[in-house]
Design an enzyme around this catalytic site. Structure first.
Site, PDB file in Angstrom:
ATOM      1  N   ARG A  69       0.856  -1.183   0.000  1.00 53.56           N
ATOM      2  CA  ARG A  69       0.000   0.000   0.000  1.00 53.56           C
ATOM      3  C   ARG A  69       0.891   1.231   0.000  1.00 53.56           C
ATOM      4  NH1 ARG A  69      -2.025   1.087   4.355  1.00 53.56           N
ATOM      5  NH2 ARG A  69      -1.472  -0.660   5.687  1.00 53.56           N
ATOM      6  N   TYR A 197      -1.086  -3.827  -7.103  1.00 59.45           N
ATOM      7  CA  TYR A 197      -0.876  -4.524  -5.834  1.00 59.45           C
ATOM      8  C   TYR A 197      -2.180  -4.517  -5.011  1.00 59.45           C
ATOM      9  CZ  TYR A 197      -0.033  -5.393  -1.033  1.00 59.45           C
ATOM     10  OH  TYR A 197      -0.172  -5.908   0.218  1.00 59.45           O
ATOM     11  N   LYS A 206      -9.471  -1.982   1.811  1.00 55.24           N
ATOM     12  CA  LYS A 206      -9.143  -0.793   2.620  1.00 55.24           C
ATOM     13  C   LYS A 206      -9.890   0.442   2.108  1.00 55.24           C
ATOM     14  CE  LYS A 206      -6.121  -3.087   5.017  1.00 55.24           C
ATOM     15  NZ  LYS A 206      -6.393  -3.449   6.412  1.00 55.24           N
ATOM     16  N   HIS A 226     -10.922  -1.305  11.742  1.00 58.25           N
ATOM     17  CA  HIS A 226      -9.819  -2.197  11.358  1.00 58.25           C
ATOM     18  C   HIS A 226      -9.672  -3.255  12.461  1.00 58.25           C
ATOM     19  CE1 HIS A 226      -5.291  -2.352  10.009  1.00 58.25           C
ATOM     20  NE2 HIS A 226      -5.989  -3.301   9.449  1.00 58.25           N
ATOM     21  N   SER A 248      -0.786  -2.960  11.878  1.00 61.80           N
ATOM     22  CA  SER A 248      -0.160  -4.006  11.052  1.00 61.80           C
ATOM     23  C   SER A 248       0.990  -4.662  11.819  1.00 61.80           C
ATOM     24  CB  SER A 248       0.390  -3.395   9.768  1.00 61.80           C
ATOM     25  OG  SER A 248      -0.663  -2.804   9.060  1.00 61.80           O
ATOM     26  N   CYS A 250       1.021  -6.864  14.133  1.00 57.57           N
ATOM     27  CA  CYS A 250       0.839  -7.153  15.551  1.00 57.57           C
ATOM     28  C   CYS A 250       0.010  -8.417  15.749  1.00 57.57           C
ATOM     29  CB  CYS A 250       0.190  -5.974  16.260  1.00 57.57           C
ATOM     30  SG  CYS A 250       1.266  -4.539  16.368  1.00 57.57           S
ATOM     31  N   ASP A 277      -9.657  -8.828   9.641  1.00 58.50           N
ATOM     32  CA  ASP A 277      -9.108  -7.505   9.310  1.00 58.50           C
ATOM     33  C   ASP A 277     -10.092  -6.348   9.476  1.00 58.50           C
ATOM     34  OD1 ASP A 277      -6.858  -5.989   8.392  1.00 58.50           O
ATOM     35  OD2 ASP A 277      -7.786  -5.809   6.421  1.00 58.50           O
ATOM     36  N   ARG A 374       1.749 -12.178  -0.289  1.00 60.93           N
ATOM     37  CA  ARG A 374       0.399 -12.421   0.243  1.00 60.93           C
ATOM     38  C   ARG A 374      -0.231 -13.704  -0.266  1.00 60.93           C
ATOM     39  NH1 ARG A 374      -1.895  -8.183   3.677  1.00 60.93           N
ATOM     40  NH2 ARG A 374      -0.254  -6.639   3.717  1.00 60.93           N
TER      41      ARG A 374
HETATM   42  C1  OXD Z   1      -2.990  -3.962   6.263  1.00 58.67           C
HETATM   43  C2  OXD Z   1      -3.570  -5.156   5.638  1.00 58.67           C
HETATM   44  O1  OXD Z   1      -2.029  -3.395   5.712  1.00 58.67           O
HETATM   45  O2  OXD Z   1      -4.516  -5.721   6.203  1.00 58.67           O
HETATM   46  O3  OXD Z   1      -3.482  -3.545   7.315  1.00 58.67           O
HETATM   47  O4  OXD Z   1      -3.130  -5.549   4.542  1.00 58.67           O
HETATM   48 MN    MN Z   2      -5.279  -4.596   7.839  1.00 53.84          MN
END
Ligand code: OXD
Ligand code: MN
Length: 590
Positions: A69, A197, A206, A226, A248, A250, A277, A374
């Site tokens: 991102r 991506y 997102k 989130h 992210s 964690c 997520d 991913r």
């Molecule tokens: C993030 C994801 O970056 O879930 O939070 O990909």
């Molecule tokens: Mn995320």
């Protein structure tokens, strides 16, 4: 496929702009998707993996400059800069439309424009919202099919007059200097250009489910967060639901799919995954907060995922999954990434496409998979997917958990005094940089509610929305903060984490049910040691004491850091935040 005039008019406009050679509607049928997979394999956009070992699985490699991102190229274009707030990049809508229209003009010449009608949330659920993504990438179509509900049924649910989020994606030449991920919350519009991506182009995730949806939620009285959603089943078969927001890296996906430690499993405890997520939250008729996961799949980070760290996530990737930027084992056309096992393939293709001896390459410190590589896996593949995953009414939430990576400030777990105090706990969330990332170790990045990159409007208004929601929820969830990452003097993690986090979740639910008392401290309620199930953990008493202790000096420093962060919101900052900060400081100074 539809008579919805708003859809048809917009489509005509976008066709005139992008000038595709042809337009294909995605109906959601397996026959159409299979034909697209074949086509993508023919053109080299995707690679077919071993269909015996990984049935229905494909591989995709992005451009080297297009692997994550791009927060610095992500914009919230509201009428005024103030509406977007100090955290978001902003440009006036007219100026941005002009800039983008020049980039999209003729961008699909000689290419196909795919029209993807999709639903975030179960089709027809009162929680759900519809989007239509136009894209010139088959990879996007196939990923959207996993991550959302796609096809004819969605158009039927939209009806002749329904509203939808307009999403336009053009891949162009993935030029990073002309890459834009842009949101126009007031126009229900998302435009993404020059990327291929996931996080930048799967616009349901997102862009819609957090940035646009957070704005819709603020206007309409609900919340887009989130957060993972999990159900915790006790030995009596009762399931209680928890939402948790972590920045992210964690461990949200790991917590959502947690396997309890043996002594709890033997007693009959289980964890069920609703989402890993994103959560959309609404107040139910009974005055409780209900959550759905608007997504239908997991777009998870591959490296570090193993049978040991997350068995359930790994299982979910064994069929009908798209892998992006991991390594390929050429011997049997399967996939590999750092942390999967200790056996990198000898005949490997690393993520950029070079054939290498994987054993030598990794021994010399090379990474076969990109660190942000991913898997896109259907949620229904997950062995612990909740039976409520498709429930259109969502699941009732007992607890909201915030957390971050804090070496010393935050104890293992503490409970906020009430909803408003919980909002303050979430708003002051932060995570520290680790040695793994460039830059100084232990630098605090403030990440309120883990939403720093995802709030589609002024974050000060977002805080206010949380307070406003609190007034609407008669039976609010209790709010907690956890920290799995506390370090001892030698820099070692004090808490084992992973499955053992279940012990903390059990305490959280005990508190929700008033089963245990707690110690009131400056920052909130901390467990009595004896109320934590620590059987079989081999943690010295002093370690547990330290895990639950509050370092007053570190907290005083944190309050200064909070003040600096909140100063940027000026007068817009809700007074409740300032009051909570003053109150915390006074308690710490006592
Ligand atoms: C993030 C994801 O970056 O879930 O939070 O990909
Ligand atoms: Mn995320």
């Amino acid at each position: 496929m539809t008579n919805n005039k708003k859809v048809l008019t917009w489509l005509e406009e976008m066709k005139a702009l992008c000038k595709p050679e042809k337009v294909v509607w995605i109906d959601g049928s397996e026959a159409q998707l299979e034909a697209l997979r074949e086509e993508a394999v023919q053109t080299g956009e995707m690679i077919k993996l071993n269909q015996e070992k990984l049935p229905g699985c494909y591989y995709h490699r992005t451009a080297e400059n297009d692997v994550a991102r791009v927060e610095d190229r992500t914009f919230i274009c509201t009428e005024t800069k103030e509406e977007a707030g100090p955290i978001n990049n902003w440009m006036a809508p007219a100026e941005m439309y002009a800039k983008l229209n020049a980039l999209y003009d003729g961008s699909m010449k000689g290419r196909t424009m795919y029209v993807i009608p999709y639903s975030m949330g179960p089709v027809g659920s009162p929680f759900s919202k519809i989007g239509i993504e136009l894209t010139d990438s088959i990879y996007v179509v196939l990923n959207m099919d996993i991550m959302t509900r796609v096809g004819k049924d969605v158009l039927k649910a939209l009806g002749e007059d329904g509203d939808f989020v307009k999403c336009l994606h053009a891949k162009r030449d993935v030029n990073p200097d002309e890459r834009y991920i842009v949101h126009f919350p007031q126009d229900n519009t998302i435009m993404s250009v020059n990327s291929a991506y996931g996080g930048n182009v799967l616009l349901g995730k997102k862009c819609f489910a957090l940035r646009i949806a957070s704005y819709q939620g603020m206007k309409e009285g609900w919340m887009a967060e989130h957060m993972l959603i999990l159900g915790l089943e006790n030995p009596k078969g009762e399931v209680k639901y928890i939402c948790a927001a972590f920045p992210s890296a964690c461990g949200k996906t790991n917590l959502a799919m947690l396997i309890p430690p043996k002594f709890l499993k033997d007693q009959g405890y289980k964890v069920w995954t609703v989402g890993d997520d994103i959560a959309w939250l609404r107040v139910g008729e009974d005055g409780r907060l209900y959550a759905i996961n608007p997504e239908a799949g997991f777009f998870g980070v591959a490296p570090g995922t193993s049978e040991k760290s997350n068995f359930n996530a790994l299982e979910a990737t064994k069929k009908n999954t798209i892998f992006t930027n991991v390594a390929i084992n050429e011997d049997d056309m399967t996939v590999w990434w750092e942390g999967l096992d200790k056996n990198p393939p000898e005949n490997a293709i690393e993520w950029k496409g070079a054939k290498v001896n994987g054993k030598e390459y990794t021994a010399e410190g090379g990474k076969l998979a990109h660190p942000n590589s991913r898997f896109t896996a259907p949620a229904k593949n997950c062995p612990c997917i909740s039976s409520e995953f498709e429930n259109p009414q969502g699941v009732p939430i007992s607890a909201i958990v915030f957390g971050g990576r804090r070496a010393k400030t935050a104890p293992l777990v503490y409970q906020a005094r009430d909803w408003d105090h919980g909002v303050f706990v979430g708003a002051t969330m932060a995570s520290e940089t680790t040695a793994a990332a460039a830059g100084a170790v232990g630098v605090v990045r403030r990440d309120p509610m883990a939403m720093r990159p995802f709030v589609g409007y002024n974050m000060a208004d977002y805080f206010q929305h949380w307070y406003d929601m609190g007034k609407k929820i008669q039976n609010p969830p209790k709010i907690f903060n956890v920290n799995w990452f506390r370090l001892d003097k030698d820099g070692n993690f004090m808490w084992p984490g992973f499955g053992d986090n279940m012990r903390v979740l059990n305490w959280i639910l005990d508190r929700c049910e008033d089963k245990v008392s707690a110690v009131e401290t400056e920052i909130g309620f901390v467990p009595n040691k004896e109320d934590l199930q620590l059987d079989g953990l081999d943690l010295a008493d002093e370690v547990v004491d330290e895990l639950l202790s509050i370092d007053i000096d570190a907290w005083k420093e944190d309050v200064q850091n909070q003040r600096e962060f909140f100063a940027q919101f000026g007068d817009k900052l809700p007074k409740e935040i300032k009051n909570s900060m003053d109150e915390l400081e006074a308690k710490l100074n006592k």
